[in-house]
Write a protein that holds these residues in place. Structure first.
Motif, PDB file in Angstrom:
ATOM      1  N   VAL A 160       3.631  12.104  -5.349  1.00 15.93           N
ATOM      2  CA  VAL A 160       3.486  10.659  -5.588  1.00 15.93           C
ATOM      3  C   VAL A 160       4.548   9.892  -4.801  1.00 15.93           C
ATOM      4  O   VAL A 160       4.253   8.853  -4.175  1.00 15.93           O
ATOM      5  CB  VAL A 160       3.588  10.340  -7.095  1.00 15.93           C
ATOM      6  N   GLY A 161       5.779  10.389  -4.809  1.00 11.62           N
ATOM      7  CA  GLY A 161       6.843   9.741  -4.049  1.00 11.62           C
ATOM      8  C   GLY A 161       6.565   9.744  -2.558  1.00 11.62           C
ATOM      9  O   GLY A 161       6.747   8.717  -1.878  1.00 11.62           O
ATOM     10  N   ALA A 162       6.112  10.900  -2.027  1.00 11.67           N
ATOM     11  CA  ALA A 162       5.800  10.990  -0.598  1.00 11.67           C
ATOM     12  C   ALA A 162       4.647  10.063  -0.238  1.00 11.67           C
ATOM     13  O   ALA A 162       4.665   9.407   0.812  1.00 11.67           O
ATOM     14  CB  ALA A 162       5.462  12.435  -0.240  1.00 11.67           C
ATOM     15  N   LEU A 163       3.639  10.021  -1.099  1.00 11.41           N
ATOM     16  CA  LEU A 163       2.489   9.140  -0.860  1.00 11.41           C
ATOM     17  C   LEU A 163       2.930   7.675  -0.808  1.00 11.41           C
ATOM     18  O   LEU A 163       2.469   6.901   0.040  1.00 11.41           O
ATOM     19  CB  LEU A 163       1.447   9.340  -1.958  1.00 11.41           C
ATOM     20  N   THR A 164       3.824   7.310  -1.697  1.00  7.34           N
ATOM     21  CA  THR A 164       4.319   5.924  -1.720  1.00  7.34           C
ATOM     22  C   THR A 164       5.058   5.587  -0.437  1.00  7.34           C
ATOM     23  O   THR A 164       4.861   4.496   0.136  1.00  7.34           O
ATOM     24  CB  THR A 164       5.244   5.716  -2.933  1.00  7.34           C
ATOM     25  N   LEU A 165       5.898   6.494   0.034  1.00 10.62           N
ATOM     26  CA  LEU A 165       6.652   6.246   1.263  1.00 10.62           C
ATOM     27  C   LEU A 165       5.733   6.182   2.484  1.00 10.62           C
ATOM     28  O   LEU A 165       5.919   5.332   3.368  1.00 10.62           O
ATOM     29  CB  LEU A 165       7.700   7.341   1.462  1.00 10.62           C
ATOM     30  N   LEU A 166       4.743   7.063   2.536  1.00 12.60           N
ATOM     31  CA  LEU A 166       3.848   7.123   3.694  1.00 12.60           C
ATOM     32  C   LEU A 166       2.803   6.013   3.678  1.00 12.60           C
ATOM     33  O   LEU A 166       2.187   5.731   4.711  1.00 12.60           O
ATOM     34  CB  LEU A 166       3.152   8.485   3.749  1.00 12.60           C
ATOM     35  N   SER A 167       2.586   5.408   2.520  1.00 15.69           N
ATOM     36  CA  SER A 167       1.555   4.362   2.426  1.00 15.69           C
ATOM     37  C   SER A 167       1.845   3.208   3.380  1.00 15.69           C
ATOM     38  O   SER A 167       0.921   2.574   3.901  1.00 15.69           O
ATOM     39  CB  SER A 167       1.455   3.846   0.990  1.00 15.69           C
ATOM     40  N   SER A 168       3.127   2.926   3.626  1.00 16.76           N
ATOM     41  CA  SER A 168       3.484   1.843   4.546  1.00 16.76           C
ATOM     42  C   SER A 168       2.911   2.091   5.937  1.00 16.76           C
ATOM     43  O   SER A 168       2.361   1.179   6.566  1.00 16.76           O
ATOM     44  CB  SER A 168       5.009   1.704   4.617  1.00 16.76           C
ATOM     45  N   PHE A 169       2.994   3.359   6.404  1.00 15.42           N
ATOM     46  CA  PHE A 169       2.448   3.699   7.719  1.00 15.42           C
ATOM     47  C   PHE A 169       0.918   3.665   7.704  1.00 15.42           C
ATOM     48  O   PHE A 169       0.288   3.257   8.677  1.00 15.42           O
ATOM     49  CB  PHE A 169       2.947   5.086   8.135  1.00 15.42           C
ATOM     50  N   VAL A 170       0.328   4.081   6.582  1.00 13.85           N
ATOM     51  CA  VAL A 170      -1.135   4.058   6.460  1.00 13.85           C
ATOM     52  C   VAL A 170      -1.633   2.611   6.490  1.00 13.85           C
ATOM     53  O   VAL A 170      -2.614   2.294   7.180  1.00 13.85           O
ATOM     54  CB  VAL A 170      -1.588   4.760   5.162  1.00 13.85           C
TER      55      VAL A 170
END
Length: 537
Positions: A160-170
């Motif tokens: 969940v933490g990784a997804l949150t951080l990567l969402s900005s790039f997505v």
């Protein structure tokens, strides 16, 4: 200092592409995206493989033993592999972080050729490791899903933490993409997010350390060849050290000498004395392939402890005092009778395997030795399947353990002794509900002991009794209601952050778009005024 020459940009650009100055060329931009995808995939692969290696660390002696049988030289080969794969994983993850930093700073993704070569070498080494396990150590694969039963709830938090951080790039890619590609990005991202957010609905049914009611009793400890991390295996010093760990049983291996004396030694067949004794120094010109090649008197001339100080198999020799090291160096091969006397003095059970091509005669001599020792028959946990019925008739007081469920059920037994990876946690719970005692071997790591504790195992055979003795409760355990509350809060916090990031990036993009339009209209107006002025003139 200009923005292009800022320290952060220069370092990121230099470490990723080895271009310390910003290039004006733009012809390789599409290949940069492909290499970014490759870096991401290799990083994920290396992380997954490193996880598998750490899980398999519990069974590291299996790898070391297999290599020893080939090279006849004892080294902690598994630790060497761990170090190699740790270096590869660290390199790949750092490279991915630099790539993400490049994206965040709007820099080009031109991966240097040296990184490309290094990534292919890393993938090759990982592929060789995967092939090695699949061909030579296939029984280790079931340990991976077993480990997820205790780590999955916490890996979900990390995901969940990784997804949150990567969402900005997505989101950035989504806003810049064309409509058709936007739909694809949205579908993939929503699907992955839903799977990560909602997987605890499945996890709470498969993870025994998410405790709904009372925690089962702590499993008892069986000392695997004594306490082999603290003293040389299958020596009296090792068994004495295991007593301090509070073991309820000594686990060992029995063979018979030429003059029919049962003694303790695990290695058997070719070079059975080579690993744990100085047989090459005492008998330099003789190759022994069987325990019956030597008399008990000849076996007593061998040193069974010096190898422990020289090879330091568990990196524990530094913890010994000089006096303890001297005791280690003076260890001899013990007889079964010596161990039985020690067990009787401390009211500790004894469980053992018999390594012999002549099971019938050896079983008879071993049973006679046990009966002559005067030990309480109930302290003998009889494991060897050969001649079991004859043993039951001659020594009715023994407690019989079985190495498979079918034989146990057919024989009306209720004590099971199997490798931990052969039984799932649900099966352990089912057997315990039927009042079957379940002992699992060989359990050395805290995470594995915690999982089996939560599942309700009766006992475990271990090399690290000194580590497991001090555990008051399982690691990674959590009340189910507490976990559900944390899960919901983490998911909500992540969702709110991603919504905020999406709105921020959309507004930022719209603002830049309006600024670009305003600049365009200003330039057009200035151009029109300039044309009119020139026309009037």
């Amino acid at each position: 200092m200009s923005e292009d020459k800022s320290c952060c940009r220069v370092c990121s650009r230099g470490l990723y592409s080895c271009h310390w100055r910003k290039s004006a060329k733009k012809e390789k931009r599409k290949y940069g995206c492909c290499w970014f995808s490759f870096v991401t995939l290799v990083s994920l692969l290396s992380l997954c493989w490193m996880y598998i290696c750490l899980v398999a660390f519990n069974d590291r002696e299996d790898i070391n033993w297999k290599v020893f049988t080939k090279l006849k030289h004892w080294v902690n080969w598994f630790m060497v592999l761990i170090v190699i794969y740790a270096v590869i994983t660290t390199y790949c993850v750092l490279l991915l972080l630099f790539a993400l930093l490049q994206v965040a700073l709007g820099e080009r993704l031109d991966l240097h050729w040296l990184h490309k070569v290094s990534l292919f070498i890393g993938v090759t080494i990982i592929a060789l490791g995967i092939m090695g396990i699949s061909i030579k150590w296939r029984q280790e694969w079931p340990v991976v899903p077993l480990s997820l039963q205790i780590t999955a709830p916490y890996l979900q938090f990390g995901a969940v933490g990784a997804l949150t951080l990567l969402s900005s790039f997505v989101f950035r890619s989504f806003h810049r993409a064309k409509k058709g590609l936007q739909i694809l990005i949205a579908v993939v991202f929503v699907t992955v997010s839903a799977a990560i957010f909602l997987c605890p609905l499945y996890l709470h049914r498969t993870c025994p350390c998410l405790i709904e009611s009372e925690l089962p009793d702590k499993p008892k400890l069986f000392g695997h060849r004594g306490a082999p991390m603290l003293a040389p295996e299958n020596t009296m010093m090792s068994f004495n050290r295991s007593i301090a760990c509070g073991v309820s049983a000594f686990e060992t291996d029995v063979q018979l000498s030429k003059d029919r004396i049962p003694f303790l030694m695990h290695d058997h067949n070719t070079d059975f004395l080579l690993r744990t004794t100085n047989v090459k120094e005492v008998f330099p010109d003789t190759l022994f392939n069987s325990s019956t090649d030597l008399t008990w008197e000849e076996l007593q001339t061998l040193n069974a402890g010096e190898w422990f100080v020289k090879t330091n198999p568990f990196h524990s020799v530094s913890q010994l005092s000089e006096e303890e090291k001297a005791t280690v160096r003076n260890q001899k091969i013990p007889s079964l009778h010596q161990l039985l006397n020690l067990a009787q003095q401390h009211n500790i059970s004894v469980i053992f395997d018999i390594y012999s091509p002549n099971q019938k005669d050896d079983t008879k001599d071993i049973v006679n030795t046990i009966r002559q020792s005067g030990i309480d028959p109930s302290l003998i946990l009889w494991l060897p399947p050969a001649e079991r019925q004859d043993v039951k008739w001659k020594a009715p007081g023994f407690t019989h353990f079985y190495n498979n469920i079918t034989e146990m059920v057919n024989d009306g037994g209720n004590h099971l002794n199997v490798k931990y990876s052969l039984l799932g946690t649900e099966k352990i719970r089912e057997l315990r509900r039927k009042n079957v005692s379940v002992n699992l071997w060989v359990v050395n790591e805290r995470w594995l002991f915690s999982l089996l504790w939560c599942a309700g195992a009766s006992s475990v055979t271990t090399n690290s009794c000194q580590l497991l003795r001090d555990m008051d409760q399982p690691d990674f355990s959590m009340r189910l209601k507490v976990y559900q509350m944390v899960w919901i809060l983490v998911d909500i916090a992540s969702l709110l952050m991603m919504i905020g990031l999406y709105i921020f990036q959309r507004n930022h993009l719209n603002k830049r778009s309006r600024a670009a339009q305003k600049q365009y209209f200003t330039l057009e107006r200035e151009r029109t005024v300039s044309l009119l002025t020139n026309h009037v003139a």
